[in-house]
Design an enzyme around this catalytic site. Structure first.
Site, PDB file in Angstrom:
ATOM      1  N   GLU A  76       0.816  -1.215   0.000  1.00  0.00           N
ATOM      2  CA  GLU A  76       0.000   0.000   0.000  1.00  0.00           C
ATOM      3  C   GLU A  76       0.850   1.266   0.000  1.00  0.00           C
ATOM      4  OE1 GLU A  76      -2.970   0.059  -0.709  1.00  0.00           O
ATOM      5  OE2 GLU A  76      -3.533  -2.028  -0.412  1.00  0.00           O
ATOM      6  N   TYR A 111      -6.944   6.049   3.926  1.00  0.00           N
ATOM      7  CA  TYR A 111      -7.035   4.996   2.904  1.00  0.00           C
ATOM      8  C   TYR A 111      -6.194   3.778   3.275  1.00  0.00           C
ATOM      9  CZ  TYR A 111      -5.760   1.986  -0.801  1.00  0.00           C
ATOM     10  OH  TYR A 111      -5.501   0.848  -1.490  1.00  0.00           O
ATOM     11  N   ASP A 142      -9.786   5.085  -2.384  1.00  0.00           N
ATOM     12  CA  ASP A 142      -8.637   5.476  -3.196  1.00  0.00           C
ATOM     13  C   ASP A 142      -9.154   6.179  -4.444  1.00  0.00           C
ATOM     14  OD1 ASP A 142      -9.736   3.328  -4.583  1.00  0.00           O
ATOM     15  OD2 ASP A 142      -7.818   2.892  -5.516  1.00  0.00           O
TER      16      ASP A 142
END
Length: 245
Positions: A48, A131, A149
């Site tokens: 991520e 997020y 996102d």
DNA sequence: AAGTCGGGGCC
DNA sequence: GGCCCAGACTT
């Protein structure tokens, strides 16, 4: 008395259709990505962080190289930072190597090597915002946590008729609320992945594939709209679709 | 709310 | 040249 028939005439709600169509599409058309083969929070965090404003295609080889050199959070915490940055810097946003290093050291020193599993604790980590925290809760810990996102933001914005390019607090708050509300209870991980793939592959930023979209019939912006946001009519969309391949 | 970080791909 | 890419942080 006659037995009451609970038959199929009970209509499925629009939300139910939304969920089912997206899941069915994802199981057939979704991407097979390296970080979907694991639920290890460390691996999820690495993926991520690397994926911040960076294309999936660029991240894939770097993700593999990073985990080969630093297989565990302990390895990452031992650094050295120069070795981490040598792998992550070529992607741009060169602060991310330092973030991963600081995250790993923090988790080793203050969390017994285990990543936290709450929103607040995750967001306290450097480089981890709403997020990324949601992604970890969802993909690593299996919680029904929302994510927003760029893909989900665009898909939900178009579908529900909100101006997703408006970064004001009100609009973004509504989109986050929608991202939470649409999750099928108990299926947050798969559904969030599905939403992102839909945004990345169908509801794309430019020239979205409304003709291939399983939920275009209820979309506030897409195929059924007389004039949609990218300036082409539904009829023009069909012509475009016919003329390609 | 606006500015900044960044290399790479696609018009 | 402009826009976009699994955002987060600082001012």
């Amino acid at each position: 008395m006659k037995r009451i028939k609970y038959q199929a005439a009970i209509a499925r709600s629009p939300l139910m259709v939304f969920r089912e169509e997206i899941i069915l599409w994802y199981r057939k058309q979704g991407r097979d990505l390296p970080w979907r083969a694991t639920q290890d929070p460390y691996h999820i965090v690495v993926s991520e962080i690397l994926l911040h404003q960076t294309t999936v295609r660029s991240v894939i080889p770097v993700y593999a190289a990073f985990l080969e050199r630093f297989p565990t959070v302990q390895d990452c915490a031992e650094g050295p930072l120069e070795d981490i940055k040598a792998i992550t810097d070529p992607l741009g946003y060169k602060i991310r190597g330092e973030w991963l290093y600081r995250i790993a050291r923090y988790v080793m020193e203050h969390c017994q090597g285990r990543f936290p599993d709450t929103l607040d604790a995750l967001m306290a980590l450097p480089g981890v915002g709403r997020y990324t925290a949601g992604a970890v809760l969802s993909f690593a810990f299996g919680q029904d946590a929302p994510i927003l996102d760029t893909n989900v933001n665009r898909l939900l914005g178009r579908y529900f008729g909100l101006n997703y390019k408006d970064k004001s607090a009100e609009v973004q708050h509504r989109l986050w609320s929608l991202a939470e509300a649409v999750i099928p209870p108990g299926a947050g991980s798969e559904f969030n992945q599905a939403l992102m793939d839909m945004g990345a592959m169908v509801c794309t930023a430019r020239k979205p594939s409304c003709l291939l979209c399983p939920i275009s019939h209820n979309c506030a912006t897409g195929l059924e709209a007389e004039k949609n946001e990218w300036g082409t009519s539904a009829a023009e969309e069909r012509v475009t679709y016919r003329n390609r391949e």
